[in-house]
Design an enzyme around this catalytic site. Structure first.
Site, PDB file in Angstrom:
ATOM      1  N   GLU A  86      27.328  -4.119 -19.096  1.00 20.82           N
ATOM      2  CA  GLU A  86      26.919  -5.303 -19.853  1.00 20.82           C
ATOM      3  C   GLU A  86      26.272  -6.261 -18.857  1.00 20.82           C
ATOM      4  O   GLU A  86      26.893  -6.607 -17.845  1.00 20.82           O
ATOM      5  CB  GLU A  86      28.152  -5.944 -20.490  1.00 20.82           C
ATOM      6  CG  GLU A  86      27.865  -7.178 -21.334  1.00 20.82           C
ATOM      7  CD  GLU A  86      29.137  -7.790 -21.908  1.00 20.82           C
ATOM      8  OE1 GLU A  86      29.083  -8.283 -23.040  1.00 20.82           O
ATOM      9  OE2 GLU A  86      30.191  -7.773 -21.217  1.00 20.82           O
ATOM     10  N   TYR A  88      23.845  -9.839 -17.896  1.00 23.17           N
ATOM     11  CA  TYR A  88      23.443 -11.194 -18.279  1.00 23.17           C
ATOM     12  C   TYR A  88      22.455 -11.748 -17.257  1.00 23.17           C
ATOM     13  O   TYR A  88      22.773 -11.805 -16.060  1.00 23.17           O
ATOM     14  CB  TYR A  88      24.637 -12.138 -18.269  1.00 23.17           C
ATOM     15  CG  TYR A  88      25.695 -11.962 -19.320  1.00 23.17           C
ATOM     16  CD1 TYR A  88      25.708 -12.766 -20.457  1.00 23.17           C
ATOM     17  CD2 TYR A  88      26.728 -11.043 -19.156  1.00 23.17           C
ATOM     18  CE1 TYR A  88      26.713 -12.647 -21.409  1.00 23.17           C
ATOM     19  CE2 TYR A  88      27.738 -10.919 -20.101  1.00 23.17           C
ATOM     20  CZ  TYR A  88      27.721 -11.728 -21.221  1.00 23.17           C
ATOM     21  OH  TYR A  88      28.723 -11.617 -22.162  1.00 23.17           O
ATOM     22  N   GLU A 178      25.762 -17.174 -26.568  1.00 27.90           N
ATOM     23  CA  GLU A 178      27.180 -16.836 -26.595  1.00 27.90           C
ATOM     24  C   GLU A 178      28.002 -18.118 -26.601  1.00 27.90           C
ATOM     25  O   GLU A 178      27.669 -19.082 -25.906  1.00 27.90           O
ATOM     26  CB  GLU A 178      27.563 -15.975 -25.389  1.00 27.90           C
ATOM     27  CG  GLU A 178      29.037 -15.592 -25.375  1.00 27.90           C
ATOM     28  CD  GLU A 178      29.357 -14.385 -24.504  1.00 27.90           C
ATOM     29  OE1 GLU A 178      30.541 -14.053 -24.396  1.00 27.90           O
ATOM     30  OE2 GLU A 178      28.415 -13.774 -23.953  1.00 27.90           O
TER      31      GLU A 178
END
Length: 194
Positions: A86, A88, A178
């Site tokens: 994941e 970012y 988010e």
């Protein structure tokens, strides 16, 4: 109430919306590359629009309104498989720096700012393949912004130079908002500009 979790194609863009159901959050797909999120009253949520599959090197333009109160990130966000990662590329954030809990991998100059690189591991956490243990890669912009262009290749190259595996098979790649036990509003438009 909260918008039910879903993902798929909308008006030429891939979107993903996920929440743990713990707060009140509304996700709306607007036309083209635009989406809107209003959130509050706790819980964890992440959603946005972009592409599927992602690319190591894509030029992503984003613009809009981002108004967080508390812990929140505005990021180029996505996943790979083999390895399950994941990642970012954080362009803006609320009250806390999202890389603060990660291993510091130095800095890189990309997209007109310095970014702090990091890696962290999530254990038995939600993923695109159910509950898994996986690594997170971070690149966090020091000069925060709510519009601009991200050359993702600069960040993937920096992660590779720091010893991270960036050879995975891309799943979605979106510009995501988010929220984590916070509140706020975002209306973001994305475009692939090369």
């Amino acid at each position: 109430g909260t918008t039910p979790n879903s993902e798929g194609w909308h008006d030429g863009y891939y979107y993903s919306w996920w929440s743990d159901g713990g707060g009140d959050s509304t996700y709306t797909n607007n036309s083209g590359g635009t989406y809107e999120i209003t959130w509050g009253n706790g819980g964890n949520l992440v959603g946005g629009k972009g592409w599927n599959p992602g690319l190591n090197a894509r030029a992503i333009h984003f613009t809009g309104v981002y108004q967080p109160n508390g812990t929140s990130y505005l990021s180029v966000y996505g996943w790979t498989r083999n390895p399950l990662v994941e990642y970012y590329i954080v362009e803006n954030f609320g009250s806390s720096n999202p890389s603060s809990g990660s291993t510091d991998l130095g800095t890189v100059s990309c997209d007109g700012s310095t970014y702090t690189l990091g890696q962290s591991t999530r254990y038995n956490a939600p993923s695109i393949d159910g509950t898994q243990t996986f690594n997170q890669y971070w690149s966090v912009r020091q000069d925060k912004r709510s519009s601009g262009t991200v050359q993702t290749g600069c960040h993937f190259d920096a992660w590779a130079s720091a010893g991270l595996n960036v050879t995975g098979d891309h799943y979605y790649q979106i510009v995501a908002t988010e929220g984590y036990f916070s509140s706020g509003y975002a209306r973001i438009t994305v475009a692939d500009v090369g």
